[in-house]
Design an enzyme around this catalytic site. Structure first.
Site, short mmCIF file in Angstrom:
data_model
loop_
_atom_site.label_atom_id
_atom_site.label_comp_id
_atom_site.label_asym_id
_atom_site.label_seq_id
_atom_site.Cartn_x
_atom_site.Cartn_y
_atom_site.Cartn_z
CD GLU A 584 -2.75 -1.26 2.49
OE1 GLU A 584 -2.60 -0.39 3.38
OE2 GLU A 584 -3.57 -2.18 2.57
CG HIS A 614 -5.82 0.09 5.03
ND1 HIS A 614 -4.66 -0.65 5.16
CD2 HIS A 614 -6.53 -0.14 6.17
CE1 HIS A 614 -4.67 -1.28 6.33
NE2 HIS A 614 -5.81 -0.99 6.95
#
Ligand SMILES: NC(=O)c1ccc[n+]([C@@H]2O[C@H](COP(=O)([O-])OP(=O)(O)OC[C@H]3O[C@@H](n4cnc5c(N)ncnc54)[C@H](O)[C@@H]3O)[C@@H](O)[C@H]2O)c1
Ligand SMILES: O=C(O)CC[C@@H](O)C(=O)O
Length: 736
Positions: A584, A614
């Site tokens: 990420e 997220h």
């Protein structure tokens, strides 16, 4: 004069001045006091610690203390009456010069040109600062002084009373106040002077007393009673408080006071105080102010998460560290303001970054901090942690702790805390939203319409009522979700490695395959562990019902994404929602691409796939609650040694010391878990009375906490050294 605004270091100054404030309260009434949380560069006056550079005597850098007690200066007494430029100069020395995210202690001196620029930059107007006092010391950058006679402080205080808009810096200097006529609008006083000032003068002029934090919210520090007995300077060690006071004679001069504050503090302080609020309770409130932003229900809900100033200091003695000095905290990934407020109230130095940091920068930053606060992006690997020389504690301001090498941290004596459930509800709500969005193909319809395409269809769009939700991992999030899903009429089954009591009419199944084969929606809520890596891959996807949906809001490594892409492409699954990914980005921006994960564009091209960055736990409510929870845990570990709630560490705690307990030292001793250590330590402690003691171990490390009494302050150093020199010691801390 009807009001006083005080900006100060909450902890140190309230400890000292509480008795005075009480005496004010007893006899009189109102000071508008604004408590400035001492946070990063926004702090008003960092403590005048002995190391801080504020002036230059004879060309060499020196500290405020040294300047004040220097024999080289020409002065008549202990008080320096400063011209405003000089006061600014002094304050500049106290304050950080760095822009960005520097420590309050990163000081350097300024030359006169820089100073002038700073003053102008800080919106200083000559009408506000008055005529400078000429000082022969100026060329040496010394602070100016008052060569007044030694006839006590009355004259000076009398003069003060006639002034409006006087800036007063108070130091922990020990010199006495000697008076002279007041020639400037800036004063530097020592603590005793403030005492005199408050007790002898201001209490005749003050009508009420209110403490406000930087948000203008009233802080109820005075009812705790926690500060009684803590006013003696000997107990403050190297906590040298500084206090800036602006006096004003009328309501209309609040604005100029405020300008003066700008002048004193620099332009980047963060408090914007409503003058009406400062004027006290009868004045303008936020609700009635014409410029007020209305307060939403959410804001009132958030009130419950405001820092619990009182509970942190309530009714037990506030301890201070012998061995660690100033506490520095590095906060990354936009950790919530509630945590910053908690640390600020404790007087910690906070460095705050909105994003995560790459390994190199992290290694540099982590070197001298005592605590670090992160969320899910910052990787605290052994390689990073081994550079942390002072690190005591890590706060994961989230649920997951997989980003930290927990074992390495424990063996280095670093406790790790997280927030085990503050964002569970937020995740559960997002999952409900995704279940409906997937079954109605909401993402696609919305995207089409954004592109001008009207596509009114009902084929393969379903109600969720009566469908089966399979929850993998029935912990905080899974069980919360179970209740919400049943309220929507879903049947819930769940699989967990533990036997867990079902909520509502949910049913635990005995294997993952059983769950996969019977669910219309499968949602994952397990932690990242070696067991859960690629827990959902081709065989598991093949076991799922045709046309089912997969949701992953747990961790990116749990689903084999190329296998998921294949299952979606062949129509085995009707859709998927992903909030987490194996890799990420460390910050926001157009960074979600094939460089990050090689399959990104393929995933992006698929129908009925909801991709979110997220954000499962990213709500105001969750972040505030996490800030309070982890902020409080870290504070309690740093201030009291309590490791209750640590995820990698023996959980040890002792009740606090009573306010009147004298000469008691709290020993915090982290050591390797091997035989004989306690015998050695208790031998060292045996010359004192052990009031209470608790020790526990977890794996290779153990943690002993003991309160010992009858310790002279002078003995603390040698006690510390003895403990430090024991074999198997990892970290020793003494609080007293
Ligand atoms: N997307 C987000 O923003 C977000 C937010 C919060 C949490 N999370 C993730 O969600 C995870 C779960 O959170 P939680 O608060 O419910 O955790 P939890 O610890 O309360 O529950 C996890 C459950 O999983 C079970 N479990 C562990 N290993 C298992 C396995 N191999 N098979 C089946 N069950 C297993 C445990 O027994 C436990 O009941 C966290 O670890 C975190 O990584 C993500
Ligand atoms: O806020 C985060 O970065 C992480 C959220 C979530 O994954 C958690 O572990 O709590």
């Amino acid at each position: 004069m009807d009001s006083i605004i005080c900006h100060y270091n909450v902890l140190a100054v309230t400890q000292i001045y509480y008795p005075y404030l009480v005496s004010l309260l007893g006899s009189q009434s109102l000071i508008g006091v604004d408590v400035q949380w001492r946070v990063g560069k926004s702090e008003l006056l960092p403590q005048a610690r002995s190391q801080e550079t504020v002036g230059r005597t004879n060309g060499s850098e020196t500290s405020l203390q040294s300047v004040l007690s220097s024999s080289g200066r020409t002065r008549g007494g202990g008080v320096d009456v400063l011209n405003t430029g000089e006061l600014q100069h002094g304050l500049d020395g106290w304050r950080s010069n760095n822009t960005g995210t520097s420590w309050g202690r990163d000081q350097s001196d300024v030359d006169r040109t820089t100073l002038t620029r700073t003053l102008v930059g800080n919106r200083v107007r000559s009408t506000k600062v008055g005529a400078p006092v000429t000082s022969s010391d100026w060329n040496q950058s010394q602070l100016g002084n008052d060569d007044g006679t030694s006839d006590g402080s009355g004259q000076l205080l009398g003069d003060l009373d006639t002034k409006t808009n006087v800036a007063v810096g108070v130091t922990n200097d020990n010199d006495d106040l000697h008076s002279g006529s007041l020639t400037s609008s800036g004063l530097l006083l020592n603590r005793q002077n403030l005492h005199d000032l408050v007790l002898e003068t201001w209490n005749k002029l003050i009508n009420d007393l209110v403490l406000l934090n930087w948000q203008g919210v009233e802080v109820d520090l005075l009812h705790g009673g926690d500060f009684l007995g803590l006013h003696e300077s000997s107990k403050l060690g190297d906590w040298d408080p500084a206090l800036l006071v602006i006096l004003t004679s009328s309501a209309s001069s609040w604005a100029s006071s405020w300008t003066a504050l700008s002048w004193c503090t620099g332009h980047d302080y963060k408090c914007v105080i409503d003058v009406g609020m400062l004027r006290g309770k009868p004045g303008t409130s936020l609700a009635t102010s014409p410029n007020a932003v209305s307060t939403s229900p959410t804001n009132s809900y958030l009130d419950q998460y405001r820092p619990r100033t009182k509970s942190i200091t309530k009714s037990t003695k506030t301890l201070k560290p012998f061995s660690t000095g100033d506490i520095k905290i590095l906060l990354l990934e936009n950790v919530n303001q509630t945590a910053i407020d908690i640390f600020g109230a404790q007087g910690y130095q906070v460095e705050f970054h909105k994003t995560s940091l790459g390994e190199e920068e992290l290694i540099e930053k982590i070197k001298d901090v005592h605590a670090i606060g992160i969320r899910s992006k910052t990787k605290l690997t052994a390689n990073v942690l081994k550079h942390a020389k002072n690190l005591l504690v890590i706060g994961c301001f989230c649920i997951g702790t997989n980003q930290v090498d927990l074992e390495y941290a424990a063996e280095a004596g670093i406790a790790v805390f997280n927030s085990p459930f503050s964002n569970s509800r937020s995740v559960a709500e997002l999952v409900i939203c995704e279940i409906i969005a997937l079954s109605r193909q909401l993402g696609d319809r919305s995207m089409e319409l954004h592109n001008g395409v009207w596509n009114k269809v009902s084929a393969k769009c379903w109600e969720i009522r009566g469908k089966t939700l399979g929850i993998v991992g029935y912990g905080h999030i899974g069980s919360q979700l179970s209740v919400l899903a049943e309220a929507f009429g879903m049947n819930v089954i769940y699989y967990d490695v533990l036997m867990i009591m079902a909520l509502g009419t949910a049913k635990q199944v005995s294997s993952l395959n059983e769950l996969l084969a019977n669910s219309d929606f499968v949602t994952l809520h397990v932690p990242e562990t070696p067991d859960t890596k690629n827990m959902i891959s081709s065989p598991q996807l093949a076991t799922m019902k045709d046309g089912a949906y997969l949701l992953n809001n747990a961790r990116g490594t749990i689903v084999d994404i190329p296998a998921l892409i294949d299952a979606l492409k062949v129509g085995k699954l009707a859709g998927a929602a992903l909030d987490v990914y194996p890799h990420e980005p460390a910050k926001n921006g157009p960074l979600f691409n094939n460089e990050l994960n090689e399959w990104t564009s393929e995933l992006q091209s698929l129908k009925n796939v909801i991709l979110t960055p997220h954000i499962g736990g990213s709500t105001e409510e969750a972040q505030s609650a996490i800030g309070v929870e982890v902020g409080t845990a870290l504070t309690s570990y740093i201030n009291e040694g309590s490791s209750i709630g640590a995820v990698n560490f023996p959980e040890v705690s002792l009740r606090g010391l009573d306010l009147d307990q004298e000469n008691v030292v709290r020993v915090l001793y982290i050591h390797q878990n091997v035989p004989g250590v306690l015998r050695t330590v208790n031998e060292i402690l045996s010359s004192y009375n052990i009031e209470k003691q608790f020790s526990d171990s977890r794996g290779n490390i153990a943690y002993l906490m003991a309160d010992i009494s009858g310790v002279n302050v002078q003995e603390i150093k040698s006690l510390y050294e003895k403990l430090e020199n024991t074999p198997y010691k990892i970290i020793t801390r003494l609080l007293y």
